[in-house]
Enzyme design. Structure first.
Site, PDB file in Angstrom:
ATOM      1  N   ASP A  10       0.867  -1.187   0.000  1.00 26.46           N
ATOM      2  CA  ASP A  10       0.000   0.000   0.000  1.00 26.46           C
ATOM      3  C   ASP A  10       0.902   1.236   0.000  1.00 26.46           C
ATOM      4  O   ASP A  10       1.829   1.340   0.797  1.00 26.46           O
ATOM      5  CB  ASP A  10      -0.895  -0.006   1.245  1.00 26.46           C
ATOM      6  CG  ASP A  10      -1.953   1.090   1.189  1.00 26.46           C
ATOM      7  OD1 ASP A  10      -3.135   0.758   1.001  1.00 26.46           O
ATOM      8  OD2 ASP A  10      -1.588   2.272   1.331  1.00 26.46           O
ATOM      9  N   ASP A 108      -4.024   2.455  -4.772  1.00 28.12           N
ATOM     10  CA  ASP A 108      -2.662   2.418  -4.219  1.00 28.12           C
ATOM     11  C   ASP A 108      -2.341   1.120  -3.487  1.00 28.12           C
ATOM     12  O   ASP A 108      -1.422   1.063  -2.684  1.00 28.12           O
ATOM     13  CB  ASP A 108      -2.436   3.628  -3.298  1.00 28.12           C
ATOM     14  CG  ASP A 108      -2.996   3.431  -1.915  1.00 28.12           C
ATOM     15  OD1 ASP A 108      -3.984   2.692  -1.764  1.00 28.12           O
ATOM     16  OD2 ASP A 108      -2.418   4.006  -0.966  1.00 28.12           O
ATOM     17  N   GLU A 109      -3.090   0.070  -3.806  1.00 19.81           N
ATOM     18  CA  GLU A 109      -2.989  -1.121  -2.976  1.00 19.81           C
ATOM     19  C   GLU A 109      -3.123  -2.383  -3.819  1.00 19.81           C
ATOM     20  O   GLU A 109      -3.967  -2.449  -4.700  1.00 19.81           O
ATOM     21  CB  GLU A 109      -4.158  -1.027  -1.999  1.00 19.81           C
ATOM     22  CG  GLU A 109      -4.138  -1.961  -0.869  1.00 19.81           C
ATOM     23  CD  GLU A 109      -5.392  -1.769   0.000  1.00 19.81           C
ATOM     24  OE1 GLU A 109      -6.079  -0.736  -0.126  1.00 19.81           O
ATOM     25  OE2 GLU A 109      -5.676  -2.678   0.773  1.00 19.81           O
TER      26      GLU A 109
END
Ligand code: TTP
Ligand code: MG
Ligand code: MG
Length: 346
Positions: A10, A108-109
């Site tokens: 992340d 973002d992960e």
């Protein structure tokens, strides 16, 4: 299930970190990305804040007016989604080259199944290489967690944030989980946690004293999940099919309102937006959820699951308006935000 090794990554304070990268003079100062604060009268929420701003209690989803109150001298920036999506794509292009089995879960992960390495030592080396490659090529820091399943990997990431790295091996799960707060378990939000706290259950160790039956009585189907999670069990596979789980849009009114013209006019636009995105992605949906936030931030959702999947706009309109109407009838309060989300996509 055989022994797996799962990596979760992340990016740190993603939107705000990109802004810092683009404007080095922001470095070291509190940066808040989100709605326009309008000198404290703004009505939207915070998307994210860098770690300097978090020291003032500013976090994602906090009303922007409160963020402004907490730190008026912070740098407030609008959401530049086009830029963040481009950066996200570049980052994920790097990430997904590290394993054939990957799942991007948000901007973002992502998860990687790196069981093929068959050793935690090798997994550690891979993680460090990945972190470094993103730092070198994109000038952004990230946090990586590794464990025997997705749950543990993600919780390891959360624990190691920011710019960190943590491995939790199978024989370390108990020691890792038990001292954590119940709310650190994914799926336990503030409402569930509160119900546990009133019966003096605050830590995962205490949560484990409750039987599966007791938890099911308290929370229904979710109770069974909580029982598993408290023990660090998670059979969920890393699978790219789960990239888009739902499509939703919402709108915060400039002023809290009860005007049906304003409410339903806006609602129509939201529904059309959701339908367009469904169409663009060639999806059908089965579940519709309507979100309603009243004055004072009191937020509720109502859902309807259809007998069969559909992509029909008229059905979406009819069912979501029926749900919204229930909100209007139930409470005479002014409304701050409305939204629609469709899920169970196929
Ligand atoms: P997160 O990964 O949850 O948060 P973050 O990257 O900002 O911070 P960290 O991971 O270091 O704790 O979310 C990724 C981005 O998604 C975030 O930068 C902004 C956006 N976002 C919102 O717009 N609203 C939200 O409520 C959340 C949680 C995230
Ligand atoms: Mg993040
Ligand atoms: Mg994230």
């Amino acid at each position: 299930m055989k022994n797996r090794i799962i990596l979760h990554i992340d990016m740190d304070y993603f939107f705000a970190q990109i802004e810092e990268r683009e404007n080095p003079r922001f470095k070291g100062k509190p940066v808040v990305v989100g709605a326009d604060p309008k000198k404290g009268r703004g009505r939207g929420v915070v998307s994210t804040a860098n770690y300097e701003a978090r020291k003032y209690g500013i976090h994602s989803a906090l009303p922007i007016s409160l963020a402004f109150k907490a730190c008026p001298e912070a740098i407030f920036l609008p959401v530049n989604m086009g830029l963040y999506k481009k950066v996200s794509e570049k980052v994920m292009n790097i990430v997904t080259r590290y394993s054939k089995i990957w799942e991007v879960v948000s901007v973002d992960e992502a998860y990687l199944d790196i069981s093929f390495l068959s050793s935690y030592k090798k997994a550690e080396n891979l993680a460090k290489k990945l972190k470094n490659e993103i730092l070198k090529k994109e000038k952004l820091t990230s946090t990586i967690g590794i464990g025997p399943n997705k749950l543990i990997a993600k919780m390891a990431t959360n624990k190691a944030k920011p710019n960190g790295f943590l491995i939790v091996k199978p024989d370390q799960i108990k020691k890792f989980l038990e001292p954590l707060d119940v709310q650190d378990l994914p799926g336990i939000g503030p409402k569930t946690a509160e119900k546990l706290r009133v019966i003096s259950i605050n830590k995962v160790k205490e949560l484990k004293e409750l039987s599966r039956l007791k938890l099911k009585n308290m929370f229904g189907v979710v109770g069974g999940k909580i029982y598993e999670r408290a023990r660090g069990s998670d059979e969920g596979e890393v699978s790219p099919e789960e990239i888009i789980k739902s499509i939703g849009k919402e709108h915060t009114f400039e002023e809290d309102t009860r005007d049906p013209k304003v409410i339903f006019g806006t609602f129509d636009k939201i529904i059309k937006g959701v339908h367009q995105e469904l169409f663009d992605n060639k999806f059908s949906f089965k579940t519709i959820t309507v979100i309603c936030r009243y004055q004072g931030f009191e937020t509720h959702t109502k859902s309807k699951t259809l007998e069969e999947s559909t992509h029909n706009l008229e059905i979406l309109k009819k069912e979501s308006k029926r749900l919204l109407l229930k909100f209007l009838i139930e409470k005479p309060k002014l409304i701050r935000l409305i939204g629609v989300r469709v899920s169970h996509l196929s």
